[in-house]
Design a protein around this motif. Structure first.
Motif, PDB file in Angstrom:
ATOM      1  N   ALA A   1       0.801  -1.228   0.000  1.00 56.65           N
ATOM      2  CA  ALA A   1       0.000   0.000   0.000  1.00 56.65           C
ATOM      3  C   ALA A   1       0.832   1.276   0.000  1.00 56.65           C
ATOM      4  CB  ALA A   1      -0.934  -0.001   1.210  1.00 56.65           C
ATOM      5  N   ILE A   2       2.145   1.188   0.167  1.00 61.22           N
ATOM      6  CA  ILE A   2       2.991   2.381   0.213  1.00 61.22           C
ATOM      7  C   ILE A   2       2.967   3.087  -1.140  1.00 61.22           C
ATOM      8  CG2 ILE A   2       5.371   3.207   0.407  1.00 61.22           C
ATOM      9  CD1 ILE A   2       5.819   0.965   2.475  1.00 61.22           C
ATOM     10  N   LYS A   3       2.681   4.402  -1.111  1.00 57.52           N
ATOM     11  CA  LYS A   3       2.481   5.143  -2.359  1.00 57.52           C
ATOM     12  C   LYS A   3       3.539   6.220  -2.621  1.00 57.52           C
ATOM     13  CE  LYS A   3      -2.567   4.631  -2.525  1.00 57.52           C
ATOM     14  NZ  LYS A   3      -2.685   3.807  -1.297  1.00 57.52           N
ATOM     15  N   ASN A   4       4.272   6.628  -1.592  1.00 55.90           N
ATOM     16  CA  ASN A   4       5.260   7.680  -1.784  1.00 55.90           C
ATOM     17  C   ASN A   4       6.409   7.507  -0.793  1.00 55.90           C
ATOM     18  OD1 ASN A   4       4.488   9.122   0.735  1.00 55.90           O
ATOM     19  ND2 ASN A   4       2.595   9.553  -0.398  1.00 55.90           N
ATOM     20  N   LEU A   5       7.444   8.317  -0.992  1.00 54.04           N
ATOM     21  CA  LEU A   5       8.655   8.186  -0.185  1.00 54.04           C
ATOM     22  C   LEU A   5       8.392   8.449   1.289  1.00 54.04           C
ATOM     23  CD1 LEU A   5      11.690   7.740   0.050  1.00 54.04           C
ATOM     24  CD2 LEU A   5      12.027  10.151  -0.545  1.00 54.04           C
ATOM     25  N   GLN A   6       7.548   9.414   1.573  1.00 52.37           N
ATOM     26  CA  GLN A   6       7.252   9.726   2.977  1.00 52.37           C
ATOM     27  C   GLN A   6       6.623   8.528   3.681  1.00 52.37           C
ATOM     28  OE1 GLN A   6       4.802  13.185   3.569  1.00 52.37           O
ATOM     29  NE2 GLN A   6       4.756  12.958   5.790  1.00 52.37           N
ATOM     30  N   GLU A   7       5.650   7.894   3.012  1.00 50.46           N
ATOM     31  CA  GLU A   7       5.019   6.712   3.601  1.00 50.46           C
ATOM     32  C   GLU A   7       6.023   5.574   3.758  1.00 50.46           C
ATOM     33  OE1 GLU A   7       1.675   5.597   1.258  1.00 50.46           O
ATOM     34  OE2 GLU A   7       0.503   7.389   1.763  1.00 50.46           O
ATOM     35  N   GLY A   8       6.899   5.421   2.762  1.00 50.48           N
ATOM     36  CA  GLY A   8       7.882   4.359   2.820  1.00 50.48           C
ATOM     37  C   GLY A   8       8.873   4.560   3.957  1.00 50.48           C
TER      38      GLY A   8
END
Length: 250
Positions: free
Chosen positions: A72-79
């Motif tokens: 479900a990770i969509k962007n660098l911040q979430e990752g």
């Protein structure tokens, strides 16, 4: 058991911290945060003299990162935020003023190996094989590497990371220093954990605190470096290679 949890119980000045998720104890962000806070709280609890880290169930100690959250990770911040969860737990463990005994009843994969490595003394069953599988899906065990290497050595870390799809048995983990001892049954493991923990509660707490500091000497930079590693993993999980791999597993 069907609901994820982190719980703490205290018995004879031993603080038992137990985590569980129905995904083979794979760790989503909320559970990682709860685990971090539980370790910090136990470290400040005067009624606890030693901590035992364990997981629920009898098949897997920890399967590492939550697969559903990785997908479900969509962007660098979430990752970065997700992988920082493991970084924060490891930092909480090494900075905790109480000794932490690891009780590993089953397989440990990825972040699970990191958790075992961040304990101060780890006991396991013969079923507690280990695997670092991250590179096979296009990321890597970067956040946990300092803890694993500190406990098992650079050679063992590199072998497990490169041979990413193979489990290494509990005997190997003992030989390399991850496990202090390996037992035939969970019952024998629990007995040994209790005996050791009770002995530690009878020792001079000031001496135990100084021992903890010595064991984790020269790791203060982990507060920064593990979060930098989390950003690397967070970037890689967004790669086309990893996204395709995760789709195929899904």
């Amino acid at each position: 058991m069907s609901q994820a949890y982190v719980k703490q119980t205290i018995e004879n000045n031993i603080g038992y911290i137990e985590f569980f998720t129905p995904e083979h104890n794979a760790m989503p962000s909320p559970i990682l945060k709860e685990l971090e806070l539980a370790i910090k709280a136990a470290g400040q609890n005067d009624s606890i003299k030693v901590i035992v880290l364990k997981s629920g169930g009898d098949r897997t100690f920890c399967a590492g990162a939550s697969f559903s959250e990785l997908v479900a990770i969509k962007n660098l911040q979430e990752g970065k935020q997700f992988f920082s969860g493991f970084a924060n737990v490891i930092n909480a463990m090494r900075k905790c003023p109480k000794l932490i005994i690891g009780r590993v009843q089953g397989k440990a994969v990825g972040g699970g190996v990191g958790l075992a490595s961040a304990t101060d003394y780890c006991l396991a069953t013969k079923f507690a094989a280990i695997k670092l599988s991250e590179i096979s899906i296009g990321i890597g065990p970067f956040v946990i590497e300092p803890a694993v290497t500190r406990k098992m050595g650079q050679t063992a870390f590199s072998q497990m990371t490169i041979n990413a799809e193979s489990f290494y048995d509990a005997a190997y983990a003992k030989t390399k220093g991850l496990y202090a001892d390996v037992f035939e049954t969970v019952e024998a493991l629990d007995g040994a954990v209790t005996v050791l923990a009770l002995k530690l509660t009878s020792y001079n707490p000031e001496a135990l605190l100084e021992l903890k500091r010595v064991l984790w000497e020269d790791t203060n930079e982990w507060c920064v470096s593990l979060l930098e590693r989390a950003e690397i993993s967070g970037r890689l999980v967004l790669s086309d290679f990893t996204k395709e791999k995760l789709k195929s597993y899904k």
